[in-house]
Design an enzyme around this catalytic site. Structure first.
Site, PDB file in Angstrom:
ATOM      1  N   ARG A 297     117.813  34.694  25.358  1.00 49.63           N
ATOM      2  CA  ARG A 297     116.430  34.259  25.164  1.00 49.63           C
ATOM      3  C   ARG A 297     115.439  35.186  25.832  1.00 49.63           C
ATOM      4  O   ARG A 297     114.231  34.958  25.752  1.00 49.63           O
ATOM      5  CB  ARG A 297     116.282  32.884  25.790  1.00 49.63           C
ATOM      6  CG  ARG A 297     115.971  31.782  24.814  1.00 49.63           C
ATOM      7  CD  ARG A 297     116.017  30.518  25.614  1.00 49.63           C
ATOM      8  NE  ARG A 297     115.314  29.453  25.000  1.00 49.63           N
ATOM      9  CZ  ARG A 297     115.920  28.480  24.356  1.00 49.63           C
ATOM     10  NH1 ARG A 297     117.210  28.508  24.173  1.00 49.63           N
ATOM     11  NH2 ARG A 297     115.208  27.485  23.891  1.00 49.63           N
TER      12      ARG A 297
ATOM     13  N   ARG B 244     112.072  14.746  15.838  1.00 53.68           N
ATOM     14  CA  ARG B 244     113.509  14.828  16.135  1.00 53.68           C
ATOM     15  C   ARG B 244     113.940  13.722  17.098  1.00 53.68           C
ATOM     16  O   ARG B 244     113.260  13.402  18.059  1.00 53.68           O
ATOM     17  CB  ARG B 244     113.856  16.175  16.774  1.00 53.68           C
ATOM     18  CG  ARG B 244     115.320  16.225  17.230  1.00 53.68           C
ATOM     19  CD  ARG B 244     115.770  17.610  17.633  1.00 53.68           C
ATOM     20  NE  ARG B 244     114.960  18.193  18.687  1.00 53.68           N
ATOM     21  CZ  ARG B 244     115.121  19.435  19.127  1.00 53.68           C
ATOM     22  NH1 ARG B 244     116.026  20.216  18.577  1.00 53.68           N
ATOM     23  NH2 ARG B 244     114.348  19.891  20.083  1.00 53.68           N
TER      24      ARG B 244
ATOM     25  N   LYS C 239     118.425  25.974  14.749  1.00 53.96           N
ATOM     26  CA  LYS C 239     119.603  26.692  15.273  1.00 53.96           C
ATOM     27  C   LYS C 239     120.786  25.739  15.488  1.00 53.96           C
ATOM     28  O   LYS C 239     121.905  26.018  15.060  1.00 53.96           O
ATOM     29  CB  LYS C 239     119.259  27.385  16.613  1.00 53.96           C
ATOM     30  CG  LYS C 239     118.097  28.370  16.529  1.00 53.96           C
ATOM     31  CD  LYS C 239     117.817  29.049  17.856  1.00 53.96           C
ATOM     32  CE  LYS C 239     117.315  28.110  18.948  1.00 53.96           C
ATOM     33  NZ  LYS C 239     116.014  27.470  18.661  1.00 53.96           N
TER      34      LYS C 239
ATOM     35  N   ARG D  34     106.652  25.453  24.946  1.00 48.53           N
ATOM     36  CA  ARG D  34     107.910  26.073  24.493  1.00 48.53           C
ATOM     37  C   ARG D  34     107.632  27.143  23.427  1.00 48.53           C
ATOM     38  O   ARG D  34     108.278  28.186  23.408  1.00 48.53           O
ATOM     39  CB  ARG D  34     108.847  24.998  23.931  1.00 48.53           C
ATOM     40  CG  ARG D  34     109.452  24.127  25.030  1.00 48.53           C
ATOM     41  CD  ARG D  34     110.068  22.875  24.457  1.00 48.53           C
ATOM     42  NE  ARG D  34     111.230  23.118  23.653  1.00 48.53           N
ATOM     43  CZ  ARG D  34     111.687  22.268  22.740  1.00 48.53           C
ATOM     44  NH1 ARG D  34     111.066  21.111  22.526  1.00 48.53           N
ATOM     45  NH2 ARG D  34     112.770  22.547  22.056  1.00 48.53           N
TER      46      ARG D  34
HETATM   47  P1  AP5 Z   1     117.387  21.736  15.538  1.00 53.17           P
HETATM   48  O1  AP5 Z   1     118.555  22.202  14.748  1.00 53.17           O
HETATM   49  O2  AP5 Z   1     117.604  20.749  16.627  1.00 53.17           O
HETATM   50  O3  AP5 Z   1     116.552  23.006  16.060  1.00 53.17           O
HETATM   51  P2  AP5 Z   1     116.858  24.022  17.230  1.00 53.17           P
HETATM   52  O4  AP5 Z   1     116.420  25.356  16.752  1.00 53.17           O
HETATM   53  O5  AP5 Z   1     118.277  23.889  17.701  1.00 53.17           O
HETATM   54  O6  AP5 Z   1     115.833  23.471  18.292  1.00 53.17           O
HETATM   55  P3  AP5 Z   1     115.921  23.259  19.861  1.00 53.17           P
HETATM   56  O7  AP5 Z   1     114.655  22.545  20.217  1.00 53.17           O
HETATM   57  O8  AP5 Z   1     117.211  22.610  20.277  1.00 53.17           O
HETATM   58  O9  AP5 Z   1     115.878  24.679  20.357  1.00 53.17           O
HETATM   59  P4  AP5 Z   1     115.352  25.162  21.664  1.00 53.17           P
HETATM   60  O10 AP5 Z   1     115.712  26.574  21.522  1.00 53.17           O
HETATM   61  O11 AP5 Z   1     113.969  24.889  22.040  1.00 53.17           O
HETATM   62  O12 AP5 Z   1     116.115  24.231  22.713  1.00 53.17           O
HETATM   63  P5  AP5 Z   1     117.408  24.454  23.589  1.00 53.17           P
HETATM   64  O13 AP5 Z   1     118.149  23.186  23.549  1.00 53.17           O
HETATM   65  O14 AP5 Z   1     118.100  25.716  23.249  1.00 53.17           O
HETATM   66  O15 AP5 Z   1     116.309  21.152  14.498  1.00 53.17           O
HETATM   67  C1  AP5 Z   1     115.100  20.577  14.931  1.00 53.17           C
HETATM   68  C2  AP5 Z   1     114.752  19.369  14.052  1.00 53.17           C
HETATM   69  O16 AP5 Z   1     114.513  19.815  12.730  1.00 53.17           O
HETATM   70  C3  AP5 Z   1     115.885  18.324  13.941  1.00 53.17           C
HETATM   71  O17 AP5 Z   1     115.334  17.040  13.876  1.00 53.17           O
HETATM   72  C4  AP5 Z   1     116.580  18.687  12.630  1.00 53.17           C
HETATM   73  O18 AP5 Z   1     117.205  17.566  12.037  1.00 53.17           O
HETATM   74  C5  AP5 Z   1     115.425  19.229  11.806  1.00 53.17           C
HETATM   75  N1  AP5 Z   1     115.807  20.279  10.868  1.00 53.17           N
HETATM   76  C6  AP5 Z   1     116.592  21.352  11.125  1.00 53.17           C
HETATM   77  N2  AP5 Z   1     116.691  22.146  10.052  1.00 53.17           N
HETATM   78  C7  AP5 Z   1     115.934  21.543   9.087  1.00 53.17           C
HETATM   79  C8  AP5 Z   1     115.614  21.885   7.737  1.00 53.17           C
HETATM   80  N3  AP5 Z   1     116.087  23.019   7.143  1.00 53.17           N
HETATM   81  N4  AP5 Z   1     114.793  21.066   7.045  1.00 53.17           N
HETATM   82  C9  AP5 Z   1     114.289  19.936   7.619  1.00 53.17           C
HETATM   83  N5  AP5 Z   1     114.563  19.544   8.892  1.00 53.17           N
HETATM   84  C10 AP5 Z   1     115.368  20.357   9.611  1.00 53.17           C
HETATM   85  O19 AP5 Z   1     116.750  24.675  25.042  1.00 53.17           O
HETATM   86  C11 AP5 Z   1     116.111  23.635  25.740  1.00 53.17           C
HETATM   87  C12 AP5 Z   1     115.627  24.175  27.092  1.00 53.17           C
HETATM   88  O20 AP5 Z   1     116.762  24.625  27.866  1.00 53.17           O
HETATM   89  C13 AP5 Z   1     114.702  25.396  27.030  1.00 53.17           C
HETATM   90  O21 AP5 Z   1     113.343  25.029  26.829  1.00 53.17           O
HETATM   91  C14 AP5 Z   1     114.961  26.028  28.395  1.00 53.17           C
HETATM   92  O22 AP5 Z   1     114.278  25.330  29.418  1.00 53.17           O
HETATM   93  C15 AP5 Z   1     116.448  25.809  28.604  1.00 53.17           C
HETATM   94  N6  AP5 Z   1     117.273  26.907  28.070  1.00 53.17           N
HETATM   95  C16 AP5 Z   1     118.187  26.842  27.052  1.00 53.17           C
HETATM   96  N7  AP5 Z   1     118.748  28.042  26.851  1.00 53.17           N
HETATM   97  C17 AP5 Z   1     118.197  28.898  27.752  1.00 53.17           C
HETATM   98  C18 AP5 Z   1     118.352  30.295  28.005  1.00 53.17           C
HETATM   99  N8  AP5 Z   1     119.211  31.047  27.276  1.00 53.17           N
HETATM  100  N9  AP5 Z   1     117.593  30.850  28.976  1.00 53.17           N
HETATM  101  C19 AP5 Z   1     116.734  30.092  29.727  1.00 53.17           C
HETATM  102  N10 AP5 Z   1     116.525  28.769  29.508  1.00 53.17           N
HETATM  103  C20 AP5 Z   1     117.252  28.180  28.538  1.00 53.17           C
END
Ligand code: AP5
Length: 207
Positions: free
Chosen positions: A88, A127, A13, A165
């Site tokens: 979410r 990552r 994402k 997660r």
């Molecule tokens: P990346 O693009 O970083 O993936 P992502 O989907 O953004 O993953 P996140 O882990 O950031 O998402 P998340 O939803 O768990 O975390 P968030 O920060 O929102 O890609 C991942 C890896 O793959 C990278 O190394 C990238 O280079 C690689 N990659 C990407 N695409 C690729 C491809 N096509 N091919 C090969 N490699 C690829 O949330 C963190 C925490 O915050 C949550 O656990 C929660 O505690 C809290 N939180 C955040 N939002 C909320 C909410 N709305 N409600 C409640 N709690 C929340």
């Protein structure tokens, strides 16, 4: 362009959101990035959120909904936005609909990046994130390719937290697929492809 990006942790994402922002000049609104900044700056929100994030659990809806209400009112969001990591839960999705109604806006698409769970685990484990500018990379990056900063592993990318997660995603966030399908907004994208191919499919689907 007002778009929600859905997908499991590590689905890509953040990676795709940055490409959309570069191409279309809209605001990238990532609740994860906002929360990590709050934790780093030791704000009241950061102190409330930290334990949930470290455990891989969701931060309570009330905190997130207030945060998002303020963020969507900011100037840069008026020219369009990509929501990355929000909503979410169904309660967050319902609150988003209400907020957008109040602002006289609507969503154009809810893009769901779909991929196999074993690939997700592999991507999250390798990552690395720049501690200075937040650029996303992999364990092969010794320093940030953008600013030269230190590349670190997020605390919630450790193996025991990744599993939680993914469980939390399946239970609390996956129901949003049906929610947006019901609103005829769902756009599924195959995330099991290289970054540029995912982006090309995404662009074609939303344009
Ligand atoms: P990346 O693009 O970083 O993936 P992502 O989907 O953004 O993953 P996140 O882990 O950031 O998402 P998340 O939803 O768990 O975390 P968030 O920060 O929102 O890609 C991942 C890896 O793959 C990278 O190394 C990238 O280079 C690689 N990659 C990407 N695409 C690729 C491809 N096509 N091919 C090969 N490699 C690829 O949330 C963190 C925490 O915050 C949550 O656990 C929660 O505690 C809290 N939180 C955040 N939002 C909320 C909410 N709305 N409600 C409640 N709690 C929340």
């Amino acid at each position: 362009m007002n778009i929600v990006l859905l997908g499991a942790p590590g689905a890509g994402k953040g990676t795709q959101a940055k490409k959309l922002v570069d191409e279309f000049g809209v605001a990238h609104i990532s609740t994860g990035d906002m929360l990590r900044a709050a934790v780093k700056n030791e704000t009241k929100l950061g102190k409330q959120a930290k334990a949930y994030m470290d455990a891989g659990d969701l931060v309570p809806d009330s905190l997130i909904i207030d945060l998002m209400r303020d963020r969507l009112s900011e100037d840069d969001a008026q020219r369009g936005f990509i929501l990355d990591g929000f909503p979410r839960t169904t309660a967050q999705a319902v609150a988003l609909d209400t907020m957008l109604d109040e602002l006289g806006k609507s969503l154009e698409a809810a893009v769901a990046i779909e991929l196999d769970f074993d690939i997700i685990v592999e991507r999250l484990s390798s990552r690395r994130t720049c501690s200075n500018c937040g650029t996303i990379g992999s364990k092969d990056d010794v320093s940030c390719p953008k600013c030269g900063g230190e590349m670190i592993q997020r605390d919630d990318d450790k193996p025991q937290t990744i599993q939680n997660r993914l469980d939390v995603y399946a239970k609390q966030t996956a129901p949003l697929i049906d929610y947006y399908q019901g609103q005829d907004l769902l756009v599924p994208i195959n995330g099991n492809q290289e970054v540029d191919k995912v982006f090309a499919d995404l662009k074609e689907a939303i344009e």
